[in-house]
Design a protein around this motif. Structure first.
Motif, PDB file in Angstrom:
ATOM      1  N   ALA A  21       0.910  -1.269   0.125  1.00 28.98           N
ATOM      2  CA  ALA A  21       0.052   0.105   0.103  1.00 28.98           C
ATOM      3  C   ALA A  21       0.848   1.144  -0.117  1.00 28.98           C
ATOM      4  O   ALA A  21       0.290   2.324   0.057  1.00 28.98           O
ATOM      5  CB  ALA A  21      -0.958   0.010   1.317  1.00 28.98           C
ATOM      6  N   ARG A  22       2.189   1.026  -0.192  1.00 33.69           N
ATOM      7  CA  ARG A  22       3.325   2.006  -0.174  1.00 33.69           C
ATOM      8  C   ARG A  22       3.195   3.078   1.212  1.00 33.69           C
ATOM      9  O   ARG A  22       3.408   4.289   1.225  1.00 33.69           O
ATOM     10  CB  ARG A  22       2.939   2.950  -1.305  1.00 33.69           C
ATOM     11  N   LEU A  23       2.594   2.626   2.201  1.00 32.29           N
ATOM     12  CA  LEU A  23       2.690   3.262   3.464  1.00 32.29           C
ATOM     13  C   LEU A  23       4.283   3.426   4.083  1.00 32.29           C
ATOM     14  O   LEU A  23       4.643   4.318   4.489  1.00 32.29           O
ATOM     15  CB  LEU A  23       1.871   2.780   4.739  1.00 32.29           C
ATOM     16  N   TYR A  26      11.215   4.661  12.883  1.00 26.33           N
ATOM     17  CA  TYR A  26      10.417   5.497  12.500  1.00 26.33           C
ATOM     18  C   TYR A  26       9.175   4.848  11.473  1.00 26.33           C
ATOM     19  O   TYR A  26       7.947   4.926  11.995  1.00 26.33           O
ATOM     20  CB  TYR A  26      11.134   6.595  11.621  1.00 26.33           C
ATOM     21  N   GLN A  27       9.767   3.616  10.866  1.00 22.85           N
ATOM     22  CA  GLN A  27       8.607   2.814  10.054  1.00 22.85           C
ATOM     23  C   GLN A  27       7.968   1.886  11.066  1.00 22.85           C
ATOM     24  O   GLN A  27       6.623   1.669  10.811  1.00 22.85           O
ATOM     25  CB  GLN A  27       9.501   1.957   9.150  1.00 22.85           C
ATOM     26  N   ARG A  57       6.923   2.816  14.112  1.00 26.85           N
ATOM     27  CA  ARG A  57       5.983   3.581  14.635  1.00 26.85           C
ATOM     28  C   ARG A  57       4.789   3.958  13.808  1.00 26.85           C
ATOM     29  O   ARG A  57       3.618   3.563  14.139  1.00 26.85           O
ATOM     30  CB  ARG A  57       6.435   4.974  15.157  1.00 26.85           C
ATOM     31  N   ILE A  58       5.056   4.011  12.397  1.00 31.77           N
ATOM     32  CA  ILE A  58       4.041   4.270  11.386  1.00 31.77           C
ATOM     33  C   ILE A  58       3.286   3.019  11.229  1.00 31.77           C
ATOM     34  O   ILE A  58       1.896   3.079  11.247  1.00 31.77           O
ATOM     35  CB  ILE A  58       4.684   4.514   9.838  1.00 31.77           C
ATOM     36  N   ALA A  59       3.855   1.743  11.156  1.00 28.18           N
ATOM     37  CA  ALA A  59       3.206   0.455  11.025  1.00 28.18           C
ATOM     38  C   ALA A  59       2.362   0.044  12.202  1.00 28.18           C
ATOM     39  O   ALA A  59       1.409  -0.234  12.173  1.00 28.18           O
ATOM     40  CB  ALA A  59       4.070  -0.607  10.788  1.00 28.18           C
ATOM     41  N   ALA A  60       2.671   0.625  13.319  1.00 26.81           N
ATOM     42  CA  ALA A  60       1.816   0.306  14.601  1.00 26.81           C
ATOM     43  C   ALA A  60       0.635   1.184  14.553  1.00 26.81           C
ATOM     44  O   ALA A  60      -0.324   0.673  15.207  1.00 26.81           O
ATOM     45  CB  ALA A  60       2.828   0.682  15.936  1.00 26.81           C
ATOM     46  N   ARG A  61       0.866   2.430  14.207  1.00 29.04           N
ATOM     47  CA  ARG A  61      -0.244   3.365  14.122  1.00 29.04           C
ATOM     48  C   ARG A  61      -1.331   2.637  13.085  1.00 29.04           C
ATOM     49  O   ARG A  61      -2.417   2.527  13.326  1.00 29.04           O
ATOM     50  CB  ARG A  61       0.149   4.760  13.577  1.00 29.04           C
ATOM     51  N   ALA A  62      -0.730   2.142  11.964  1.00 28.57           N
ATOM     52  CA  ALA A  62      -1.681   1.523  10.866  1.00 28.57           C
ATOM     53  C   ALA A  62      -2.257   0.151  11.512  1.00 28.57           C
ATOM     54  O   ALA A  62      -3.500   0.084  11.630  1.00 28.57           O
ATOM     55  CB  ALA A  62      -0.885   1.188   9.590  1.00 28.57           C
ATOM     56  N   ARG A  63      -1.633  -0.483  12.409  1.00 32.42           N
ATOM     57  CA  ARG A  63      -2.042  -1.916  12.947  1.00 32.42           C
ATOM     58  C   ARG A  63      -3.221  -1.430  13.860  1.00 32.42           C
ATOM     59  O   ARG A  63      -4.238  -2.021  13.926  1.00 32.42           O
ATOM     60  CB  ARG A  63      -1.096  -2.588  13.588  1.00 32.42           C
ATOM     61  N   GLU A  64      -3.259  -0.292  14.641  1.00 34.62           N
ATOM     62  CA  GLU A  64      -4.193   0.106  15.571  1.00 34.62           C
ATOM     63  C   GLU A  64      -5.439   0.555  15.104  1.00 34.62           C
ATOM     64  O   GLU A  64      -6.515   0.078  15.265  1.00 34.62           O
ATOM     65  CB  GLU A  64      -3.778   1.708  16.421  1.00 34.62           C
ATOM     66  N   LEU A  65      -5.297   1.243  13.753  1.00 35.89           N
ATOM     67  CA  LEU A  65      -6.466   1.395  12.849  1.00 35.89           C
ATOM     68  C   LEU A  65      -7.344   0.187  12.245  1.00 35.89           C
ATOM     69  O   LEU A  65      -8.648   0.061  12.313  1.00 35.89           O
ATOM     70  CB  LEU A  65      -6.097   2.399  11.969  1.00 35.89           C
ATOM     71  N   VAL A  66      -6.330  -0.771  11.781  1.00 38.82           N
ATOM     72  CA  VAL A  66      -6.769  -1.956  11.440  1.00 38.82           C
ATOM     73  C   VAL A  66      -7.602  -2.728  12.233  1.00 38.82           C
ATOM     74  O   VAL A  66      -8.712  -3.150  12.192  1.00 38.82           O
ATOM     75  CB  VAL A  66      -5.777  -2.650  10.409  1.00 38.82           C
ATOM     76  N   ASP A  67      -6.920  -2.752  13.434  1.00 39.37           N
ATOM     77  CA  ASP A  67      -7.510  -3.619  14.662  1.00 39.37           C
ATOM     78  C   ASP A  67      -8.759  -2.968  15.041  1.00 39.37           C
ATOM     79  O   ASP A  67      -9.880  -3.877  15.635  1.00 39.37           O
ATOM     80  CB  ASP A  67      -6.705  -3.481  15.819  1.00 39.37           C
ATOM     81  N   VAL A 114      -2.921   7.501   8.335  1.00 38.07           N
ATOM     82  CA  VAL A 114      -1.436   7.481   8.704  1.00 38.07           C
ATOM     83  C   VAL A 114      -0.827   8.450   8.026  1.00 38.07           C
ATOM     84  O   VAL A 114       0.159   9.301   8.573  1.00 38.07           O
ATOM     85  CB  VAL A 114      -0.783   6.038   9.001  1.00 38.07           C
ATOM     86  N   ILE A 115      -0.914   8.480   6.564  1.00 39.82           N
ATOM     87  CA  ILE A 115      -0.077   9.313   5.815  1.00 39.82           C
ATOM     88  C   ILE A 115      -0.386  10.723   6.146  1.00 39.82           C
ATOM     89  O   ILE A 115       0.291  11.607   6.089  1.00 39.82           O
ATOM     90  CB  ILE A 115      -0.286   8.943   4.259  1.00 39.82           C
ATOM     91  N   LEU A 116      -1.953  11.371   6.295  1.00 47.55           N
ATOM     92  CA  LEU A 116      -2.395  12.397   6.443  1.00 47.55           C
ATOM     93  C   LEU A 116      -1.790  12.766   7.812  1.00 47.55           C
ATOM     94  O   LEU A 116      -1.663  13.969   7.914  1.00 47.55           O
ATOM     95  CB  LEU A 116      -3.919  12.424   6.054  1.00 47.55           C
ATOM     96  N   GLU A 117      -2.077  12.058   8.938  1.00 44.46           N
ATOM     97  CA  GLU A 117      -1.761  12.324  10.114  1.00 44.46           C
ATOM     98  C   GLU A 117      -0.092  12.763  10.133  1.00 44.46           C
ATOM     99  O   GLU A 117       0.300  13.556  10.719  1.00 44.46           O
ATOM    100  CB  GLU A 117      -1.764  11.069  11.042  1.00 44.46           C
ATOM    101  N   ASP A 118       0.820  12.032   9.354  1.00 49.32           N
ATOM    102  CA  ASP A 118       2.145  12.335   9.358  1.00 49.32           C
ATOM    103  C   ASP A 118       2.497  13.545   8.784  1.00 49.32           C
ATOM    104  O   ASP A 118       3.075  14.505   9.292  1.00 49.32           O
ATOM    105  CB  ASP A 118       2.919  10.957   8.611  1.00 49.32           C
ATOM    106  N   GLN A 119       1.640  13.756   7.693  1.00 50.12           N
ATOM    107  CA  GLN A 119       1.686  15.114   6.832  1.00 50.12           C
ATOM    108  C   GLN A 119       1.129  16.302   7.907  1.00 50.12           C
ATOM    109  O   GLN A 119       2.059  17.294   7.732  1.00 50.12           O
ATOM    110  CB  GLN A 119       1.017  15.036   5.754  1.00 50.12           C
ATOM    111  N   LEU A 120       0.369  16.093   8.872  1.00 49.43           N
ATOM    112  CA  LEU A 120      -0.136  17.037   9.393  1.00 49.43           C
ATOM    113  C   LEU A 120       0.974  17.608  10.539  1.00 49.43           C
ATOM    114  O   LEU A 120       1.053  18.805  10.908  1.00 49.43           O
ATOM    115  CB  LEU A 120      -1.435  16.821  10.121  1.00 49.43           C
ATOM    116  N   GLU A 121       1.443  16.480  11.126  1.00 51.30           N
ATOM    117  CA  GLU A 121       2.289  16.631  12.019  1.00 51.30           C
ATOM    118  C   GLU A 121       3.570  17.552  11.581  1.00 51.30           C
ATOM    119  O   GLU A 121       4.022  18.574  12.335  1.00 51.30           O
ATOM    120  CB  GLU A 121       2.782  15.134  12.585  1.00 51.30           C
TER     121      GLU A 121
END
Length: 108
Positions: A43-45, A61-62, A64-74, A86-93
Motif C-alpha cells: 500500500a506504500r505506507l 520510524y517505520q 511507529r508508522i506501522a504500529a499506528r496503521a495496525r491500531e486503525l486496522v484492529d 496514517v499518511i495524512l496524520e504524518d503530513q499534518l504533524e
C-alpha cells in the motif's frame, strides 16, 4: 571514538531511520504478522530497505508508522484507508512542526 568502532555505525543507535529490524522482529515488536508488514508495504505506507541478501529491514520510524496503521486496522478500518489516514496524520504533524518553527522565527 572507541577502538574498533566504525565511524558510520556510531550514530545508528540514535538514528530513527536506520533499518535495524528484520521483518520477523519488526512484526513481533508491533504485534502484527509479516503479512501485515508486506500489505502496508504494498500500500506504500512504508518502504523497507533491503539487506545485501534481499531481506526487508525496518527502522524505528517505520515501526511507529506501522504500529499506528495496525491500531486503525484492529479497530475495523480497512487497510487502504488506515494507510491513507496514517499518511495524512504524518503530513499534518510535519506541517504543524514547520508552522511552529516559522512562528518562532517571526517572533525573534
Amino acid at each position: 571514538m572507541p577502538a574498533g568502532t566504525k565511524p558510520s555505525t556510531i550514530n545508528h543507535f540514535d538514528d530513527d531511520d536506520y533499518p535495524a529490524y528484520t521483518m520477523g522482529r519488526a512484526a513481533e515488536m508491533i504485534g502484527a504478522t509479516p503479512g501485515f508488514l508486506r500489505a502496508i508495504g504494498e500500500a506504500r505506507l512504508i518502504t523497507p530497505l533491503r539487506s545485501e541478501g534481499g531481506h526487508r529491514r525496518y527502522s524505528r520510524y517505520q515501526l511507529r508508522i506501522a504500529a499506528r496503521a495496525r491500531e486503525l486496522v484492529d479497530s475495523g478500518t480497512p487497510i487502504d484507508a488506515a494507510c491513507r489516514i496514517v499518511i495524512l496524520e504524518d503530513q499534518l504533524e510535519d506541517a504543524l512542526r514547520i508552522n511552529e518553527e516559522l512562528r518562532r522565527l517571526a517572533a525573534d
